[in-house]
Design a protein around this motif. Sequence first.
Motif, PDB file in Angstrom:
ATOM      1  N   UNK A  18      -2.977 -11.301  -8.499  1.00  0.00           N
ATOM      2  CA  UNK A  18      -3.340 -12.439  -9.341  1.00  0.00           C
ATOM      3  C   UNK A  18      -3.318 -12.052 -10.817  1.00  0.00           C
ATOM      4  N   UNK A  19      -3.372 -10.763 -11.116  1.00  0.00           N
ATOM      5  CA  UNK A  19      -3.315 -10.313 -12.510  1.00  0.00           C
ATOM      6  C   UNK A  19      -1.889 -10.184 -13.017  1.00  0.00           C
ATOM      7  N   UNK A  20      -0.922 -10.265 -12.105  1.00  0.00           N
ATOM      8  CA  UNK A  20       0.481 -10.185 -12.498  1.00  0.00           C
ATOM      9  C   UNK A  20       1.328  -9.544 -11.423  1.00  0.00           C
ATOM     10  N   UNK A  21       2.645  -9.648 -11.574  1.00  0.00           N
ATOM     11  CA  UNK A  21       3.563  -9.079 -10.577  1.00  0.00           C
ATOM     12  C   UNK A  21       3.395  -7.566 -10.458  1.00  0.00           C
ATOM     13  N   UNK A  22       3.589  -7.073  -9.225  1.00  0.00           N
ATOM     14  CA  UNK A  22       3.502  -5.627  -8.993  1.00  0.00           C
ATOM     15  C   UNK A  22       4.586  -5.199  -8.012  1.00  0.00           C
ATOM     16  N   UNK A  23       5.151  -4.033  -8.232  1.00  0.00           N
ATOM     17  CA  UNK A  23       6.134  -3.512  -7.281  1.00  0.00           C
ATOM     18  C   UNK A  23       5.441  -3.030  -6.000  1.00  0.00           C
ATOM     19  N   UNK A  24       6.200  -3.016  -4.933  1.00  0.00           N
ATOM     20  CA  UNK A  24       5.662  -2.650  -3.631  1.00  0.00           C
ATOM     21  C   UNK A  24       5.039  -1.253  -3.650  1.00  0.00           C
ATOM     22  N   UNK A  25       5.657  -0.310  -4.355  1.00  0.00           N
ATOM     23  CA  UNK A  25       5.125   1.060  -4.404  1.00  0.00           C
ATOM     24  C   UNK A  25       3.740   1.089  -5.052  1.00  0.00           C
ATOM     25  N   UNK A  26       3.549   0.288  -6.078  1.00  0.00           N
ATOM     26  CA  UNK A  26       2.247   0.226  -6.754  1.00  0.00           C
ATOM     27  C   UNK A  26       1.188  -0.377  -5.835  1.00  0.00           C
ATOM     28  N   UNK A  30      -2.159   1.504  -4.504  1.00  0.00           N
ATOM     29  CA  UNK A  30      -3.468   0.895  -4.777  1.00  0.00           C
ATOM     30  C   UNK A  30      -4.253   0.646  -3.501  1.00  0.00           C
ATOM     31  N   UNK A  31      -3.552   0.330  -2.425  1.00  0.00           N
ATOM     32  CA  UNK A  31      -4.208   0.055  -1.147  1.00  0.00           C
ATOM     33  C   UNK A  31      -4.408   1.313  -0.307  1.00  0.00           C
ATOM     34  N   UNK A  32      -3.814   2.418  -0.728  1.00  0.00           N
ATOM     35  CA  UNK A  32      -3.964   3.672  -0.001  1.00  0.00           C
ATOM     36  C   UNK A  32      -3.262   3.684   1.346  1.00  0.00           C
ATOM     37  N   UNK A  33      -2.126   3.012   1.437  1.00  0.00           N
ATOM     38  CA  UNK A  33      -1.386   2.956   2.687  1.00  0.00           C
ATOM     39  C   UNK A  33      -0.337   4.056   2.741  1.00  0.00           C
ATOM     40  N   UNK A  34      -0.221   4.706   3.886  1.00  0.00           N
ATOM     41  CA  UNK A  34       0.744   5.789   4.043  1.00  0.00           C
ATOM     42  C   UNK A  34       2.177   5.279   4.128  1.00  0.00           C
ATOM     43  N   UNK A  35       2.369   4.106   4.718  1.00  0.00           N
ATOM     44  CA  UNK A  35       3.724   3.554   4.838  1.00  0.00           C
ATOM     45  C   UNK A  35       3.707   2.086   4.427  1.00  0.00           C
ATOM     46  N   UNK A  36       4.860   1.575   3.999  1.00  0.00           N
ATOM     47  CA  UNK A  36       4.913   0.184   3.551  1.00  0.00           C
ATOM     48  C   UNK A  36       4.950  -0.848   4.679  1.00  0.00           C
ATOM     49  N   UNK A  37       5.133  -0.432   5.920  1.00  0.00           N
ATOM     50  CA  UNK A  37       5.261  -1.375   7.031  1.00  0.00           C
ATOM     51  C   UNK A  37       4.094  -2.344   7.145  1.00  0.00           C
ATOM     52  N   UNK A  38       2.900  -1.823   7.108  1.00  0.00           N
ATOM     53  CA  UNK A  38       1.701  -2.660   7.207  1.00  0.00           C
ATOM     54  C   UNK A  38       1.597  -3.587   5.996  1.00  0.00           C
ATOM     55  N   UNK A  39       1.933  -3.069   4.835  1.00  0.00           N
ATOM     56  CA  UNK A  39       1.896  -3.870   3.618  1.00  0.00           C
ATOM     57  C   UNK A  39       2.876  -5.036   3.714  1.00  0.00           C
ATOM     58  N   UNK A  40       4.090  -4.764   4.180  1.00  0.00           N
ATOM     59  CA  UNK A  40       5.085  -5.837   4.334  1.00  0.00           C
ATOM     60  C   UNK A  40       4.605  -6.905   5.319  1.00  0.00           C
TER      61      UNK A  40
END
Length: 89
Positions: A18-26, A30-40
């Motif tokens: 909500x504060x602005x666009x962010x890349x997936x890596x960021x 920030x969420x402390x996830x080991x892999x992007x799968x869960x984030x996606x």
Amino acid sequence: MLAAAGHPARFEILQLLVTGPRPIAELQTALGLASPGQLYHHLKTLASAGLVEQPERGVYRVPGHAVFPVLALAAAATDVAERSGTETG
């Protein structure tokens, strides 16, 4: 919309975006996830609810029409947490 935003990880994603666009890596860091799968998975759920969009490859944001609802959800969550003696985000 509430079901999508109600998950703690998705709510945290919304608070970050909500504060602005962010890349997936960021977001992943920030969420402390080991892999992007869960984030996606979470981003797909939020996008289906219209709460996030991908303006360019690998970057996510809260679209303009969803900023107020996201802020309202955050304010309500903060109010409930303060009344119950817990913290959010």
